[in-house]
Every structure is written in C-alpha cells, then in structure tokens.
Scaffold this motif. Structure first.
Motif, PDB file in Angstrom:
ATOM      1  N   LYS A 172       0.835  -1.196   0.000  1.00 21.91           N
ATOM      2  CA  LYS A 172       0.000   0.000   0.000  1.00 21.91           C
ATOM      3  C   LYS A 172       0.877   1.256   0.000  1.00 21.91           C
ATOM      4  CE  LYS A 172      -3.807   2.167   2.562  1.00 21.91           C
ATOM      5  NZ  LYS A 172      -4.742   2.022   3.705  1.00 21.91           N
ATOM      6  N   TRP A 173       1.925   1.221   0.820  1.00 24.74           N
ATOM      7  CA  TRP A 173       2.852   2.357   0.881  1.00 24.74           C
ATOM      8  C   TRP A 173       3.581   2.521  -0.449  1.00 24.74           C
ATOM      9  CZ3 TRP A 173       8.059   3.122   0.232  1.00 24.74           C
ATOM     10  CH2 TRP A 173       8.558   4.340   0.700  1.00 24.74           C
ATOM     11  N   ALA A 174       4.009   1.411  -1.051  1.00 18.18           N
ATOM     12  CA  ALA A 174       4.721   1.475  -2.323  1.00 18.18           C
ATOM     13  C   ALA A 174       3.840   2.059  -3.418  1.00 18.18           C
ATOM     14  CB  ALA A 174       5.209   0.085  -2.718  1.00 18.18           C
ATOM     15  N   GLY A 175       2.548   1.714  -3.405  1.00 17.86           N
ATOM     16  CA  GLY A 175       1.637   2.262  -4.406  1.00 17.86           C
ATOM     17  C   GLY A 175       1.510   3.768  -4.294  1.00 17.86           C
ATOM     18  N   ARG A 176       1.492   4.278  -3.047  1.00 18.99           N
ATOM     19  CA  ARG A 176       1.380   5.734  -2.845  1.00 18.99           C
ATOM     20  C   ARG A 176       2.658   6.463  -3.212  1.00 18.99           C
ATOM     21  NH1 ARG A 176      -0.788   4.296   2.339  1.00 18.99           N
ATOM     22  NH2 ARG A 176       1.185   5.034   3.226  1.00 18.99           N
ATOM     23  N   ASN A 177       3.793   5.769  -3.151  1.00 17.53           N
ATOM     24  CA  ASN A 177       5.098   6.413  -3.380  1.00 17.53           C
ATOM     25  C   ASN A 177       5.786   5.879  -4.624  1.00 17.53           C
ATOM     26  OD1 ASN A 177       5.762   8.048  -0.666  1.00 17.53           O
ATOM     27  ND2 ASN A 177       4.697   6.152  -0.117  1.00 17.53           N
ATOM     28  N   ARG A 178       4.995   5.456  -5.584  1.00 19.11           N
ATOM     29  CA  ARG A 178       5.560   4.829  -6.781  1.00 19.11           C
ATOM     30  C   ARG A 178       6.413   5.772  -7.620  1.00 19.11           C
ATOM     31  NH1 ARG A 178       0.304   3.762 -10.528  1.00 19.11           N
ATOM     32  NH2 ARG A 178      -0.647   3.185  -8.556  1.00 19.11           N
ATOM     33  N   ALA A 179       6.271   7.079  -7.438  1.00 25.65           N
ATOM     34  CA  ALA A 179       7.043   8.024  -8.235  1.00 25.65           C
ATOM     35  C   ALA A 179       8.499   8.115  -7.781  1.00 25.65           C
ATOM     36  CB  ALA A 179       6.401   9.408  -8.183  1.00 25.65           C
ATOM     37  N   ARG A 180       8.796   7.655  -6.578  1.00 26.86           N
ATOM     38  CA  ARG A 180      10.169   7.708  -6.065  1.00 26.86           C
ATOM     39  C   ARG A 180      11.027   6.645  -6.761  1.00 26.86           C
ATOM     40  NH1 ARG A 180       9.581   8.551   0.515  1.00 26.86           N
ATOM     41  NH2 ARG A 180       8.073  10.294   0.425  1.00 26.86           N
ATOM     42  N   ARG A 181      12.216   7.070  -7.148  1.00 25.80           N
ATOM     43  CA  ARG A 181      13.076   6.191  -7.927  1.00 25.80           C
ATOM     44  C   ARG A 181      13.459   4.934  -7.154  1.00 25.80           C
ATOM     45  NH1 ARG A 181      13.879   4.009 -12.636  1.00 25.80           N
ATOM     46  NH2 ARG A 181      16.024   3.352 -12.968  1.00 25.80           N
ATOM     47  N   TRP A 182      13.829   5.080  -5.892  1.00 28.41           N
ATOM     48  CA  TRP A 182      14.275   3.914  -5.138  1.00 28.41           C
ATOM     49  C   TRP A 182      13.125   2.943  -4.871  1.00 28.41           C
ATOM     50  CZ3 TRP A 182      12.617   2.382  -0.295  1.00 28.41           C
ATOM     51  CH2 TRP A 182      11.896   3.314   0.456  1.00 28.41           C
ATOM     52  N   VAL A 183      11.897   3.475  -4.779  1.00 30.56           N
ATOM     53  CA  VAL A 183      10.734   2.606  -4.615  1.00 30.56           C
ATOM     54  C   VAL A 183      10.505   1.815  -5.905  1.00 30.56           C
ATOM     55  CG1 VAL A 183       8.237   2.549  -4.238  1.00 30.56           C
ATOM     56  CG2 VAL A 183       9.655   4.107  -2.909  1.00 30.56           C
ATOM     57  N   GLN A 184      10.707   2.454  -7.031  1.00 28.28           N
ATOM     58  CA  GLN A 184      10.557   1.760  -8.310  1.00 28.28           C
ATOM     59  C   GLN A 184      11.562   0.624  -8.440  1.00 28.28           C
ATOM     60  OE1 GLN A 184      11.012   4.847 -11.246  1.00 28.28           O
ATOM     61  NE2 GLN A 184       9.084   5.856 -10.713  1.00 28.28           N
ATOM     62  N   ILE A 185      12.777   0.856  -7.930  1.00 25.53           N
ATOM     63  CA  ILE A 185      13.808  -0.190  -7.985  1.00 25.53           C
ATOM     64  C   ILE A 185      13.406  -1.376  -7.113  1.00 25.53           C
ATOM     65  CG2 ILE A 185      16.197  -0.744  -7.380  1.00 25.53           C
ATOM     66  CD1 ILE A 185      16.918   2.144  -8.106  1.00 25.53           C
ATOM     67  N   VAL A 186      12.885  -1.084  -5.917  1.00 22.71           N
ATOM     68  CA  VAL A 186      12.463  -2.150  -5.004  1.00 22.71           C
ATOM     69  C   VAL A 186      11.279  -2.926  -5.582  1.00 22.71           C
ATOM     70  CG1 VAL A 186      11.477  -2.628  -2.726  1.00 22.71           C
ATOM     71  CG2 VAL A 186      13.339  -0.978  -2.959  1.00 22.71           C
TER      72      VAL A 186
END
Length: 326
Positions: A261-275
């Motif tokens: 849920k957190w990743a979906g809200r912060n999907r624009a962050r580059r490091w989240v996209q990598i994870v």
C-alpha cells in the motif's frame, strides 16, 4: 490500432487511486471504496456470424457494513488481514457470476457453501505448498546446516523457488491465457484512470500491463517478508516450526499489505521503483497484452463503479483498510 499507436511506449501512472480488481472468466471485476462491479463478455448467439462478439453483461454491488469500519479494523497489520478476507470473498463471488454468465441464465449460481469450501481448500493448499513443504524439507537437513540463520535462509530461498516455479507453471497453461489477458486489461484500465486519461480501449491499450499494486507482486512480498518474520521464531522441533508458519501467516500478510500500500502511494520515487521492479517483472507471468474488446469489458466494469463514486472525493478516514491490490 494504428502503427503509430503500436510503437508508442507503454505509459504508466504516477498517482494512486483506491481502485482494485480481478480477472474472471471472460471478464473483469472492479472495486472501489463503497461499490464493486463485474463485467463479463457473454457468448455470442448461435446464429451470430463467425467472429461476432457477445454482449457485455454487468452486475453492480454496494458494500454493506464492512468489518474495517469497526475500531479494531483500523489497526495497522490487522487491517491487512481483514482486507484480504474481504477481497477473497468478493473475488469468489465475482468468479461465480462470471461462470454463470458463460453457462447461461438457466444455470443458478453455486451456493455460498460450495465457494466457501473451495476457498478453504485453496487456502490449505497454499499454506501446505508454500510454508509446510519448505520447512519440512529443510528440517530434514537441519543438522547439516548447523545454524538457525542458515536454516531460515535456506527455507526462505526454497519457499521463493517453489513460488516462482508454481507461477511459471500457471503461466504456461493455455486455458488460463485469456484470463491473463483480462488481467492485463484490468491493470491497463486502472492505470489509464489513475493517469487522468480518457477511458477508451485505444487509450488504455497504451498503458503498461504491469501495476505496482498487483496481487502477484503482493504474493512475492509475502514470500520475502516471511523470511524475516520466521527468523524471529528461532529453531525448534518440526511440529513447532510448522505451527509458527501457520500462526505467523496473518502477521506476514498484514505487514505485506502495509508495504505494498505504501509502495503504491510512493511509486514516483526512484528507489521505490527499484524495489518494486522484481514484483513488476513477475507480473509478466500472470498478465498478457489484451485486445481492444477485452479492454472494453474492463472499462465497462470500472465505469459501473465510477457511476456511484469518485475515488478522489473520499475522506482519509474512509480509506483506512481499503483493499488496494489491483
């Protein structure tokens, strides 16, 4: 679709909306905060020309008093377990509706007891295959491993390998191909809406069939989170190890729910996209590129939900514990 559209790279949405869904037999289920709908392409009439498409049948539903509205259902971790149970119940109801639509109006939907039994059997199978089998196999060589750290690392690796192998086998089943295409249609439609684009099959086709909140990604997160949770349990007798895997599953599900849920809200962050990248690539096994008529079905289901609610208009308190898997 024109050659120009085909060459256009897949688009992605940078924002998140409280929308989810599920592919069903020749159709798609879409769900919002207070409503959900199932759209199914019914078989073409027997006297229809070859290649003719059947009509799209839609059924709409409103959630009643939902468990998450109670105080305890707002508690982090616990709300993820409640959301999963609710999602499974709706998912099996949607599958029943889709199957009935394909068999014809004269066939009644299966009783709830039958679907409940199917759900229980599926859940027991999943626990056995992904949790009991790995810990049992690794327990056979526990003395050769020599440490609890190495034990849970090998167990976690084996569990992940079994999961990936299972998903690979599913992806190669021809009977599931069209369902995987509708899964891709569901993702593309939700992404198209999240991007604020026009909800048409031609526009939705341009979006990626991979979505950060997909249930496939969620399952991979569950496999990874379980490695760390079970490490805390330590090394014990076999039956205690099995018991901890069963008892600890709700905790793992709850943690995984919060993470995705957190990743979906912060999907624009580059490091989240990598994870999120491994989970997105795993979706290539469970999604296929849909046709325009399949996208039309997915859009019909989403529009049925949007007729009753606007995702961005809800108070944050109303979104606590809302199912987020797309």
């Amino acid at each position: 679709m024109s050659e120009t559209a085909v060459r256009e790279p897949s688009l992605t949405a940078s924002k998140d909306a409280p929308l989810g869904g599920q592919a069903v037999l020749e159709g798609v289920m879409m769900r919002g905060v207070k409503h959900w709908a199932v759209a199914v392409r019914t078989p073409a009439p027997e006297d229809a020309p070859e290649g003719a498409l059947g009509e799209i049948a839609v059924q709409e539903f409103e959630f009643g008093e939902r468990p998450r509205l109670r105080a305890f259902a707002r508690i982090p971790i616990l709300r993820g377990v409640i959301a999963l149970v609710e999602s499974l119940a709706i998912g099996f109801k949607a599958l029943s509706i889709a199957a009935t639509a394909q068999l014809g109006e004269e066939v009644e939907e299966l009783p709830r007891g039958i679907w409940a039994l199917v759900l229980i059997v599926a859940f027991v199978f999943a626990i056995g295959l992904f949790f009991v089998v790995p810990v049992t196999l690794v327990n056979l060589i526990r003395h050769q491993l020599g440490s609890s750290i190495l034990f849970w690392l090998v167990e976690g690796a084996l569990r992940t390998v079994i999961f990936l192998g299972y998903m690979t086998l599913l992806s190669r089943m021809r009977d599931l191909r069209r369902t995987f295409e509708y899964h891709g249609a569901e993702h593309k439609t939700i992404s198209c809406y999240e991007a604020g684009d026009e909800l048409t099959p031609e526009r939705a086709q341009l979006y990626s069939r991979l979505h950060p909140r997909c249930g496939t990604s969620f399952l991979l997160v569950v496999m990874i989170v379980s490695i760390f949770v079970f490490a805390v349990a330590g090394l014990h007798a076999w039956w205690i190890l099995v018991l901890t895997r069963i008892v600890g599953l709700p905790i793992i599900i709850g943690i995984s729910f919060e993470l995705i849920k957190w990743a979906g809200r912060n999907r624009a962050r580059r490091w989240v996209q990598i994870v999120m990248y491994p989970g997105l690539q795993l979706q290539r096994l469970t999604t296929r590129e849909p046709s325009l008529d399949q996208l039309e079905v997915a859009i019909t289901a989403l529009n049925a939900v949007l007729e009753h609610e606007t995702p961005g208009s809800f108070d944050p308190a109303e979104l606590v514990g809302v199912e987020v898997v797309a």
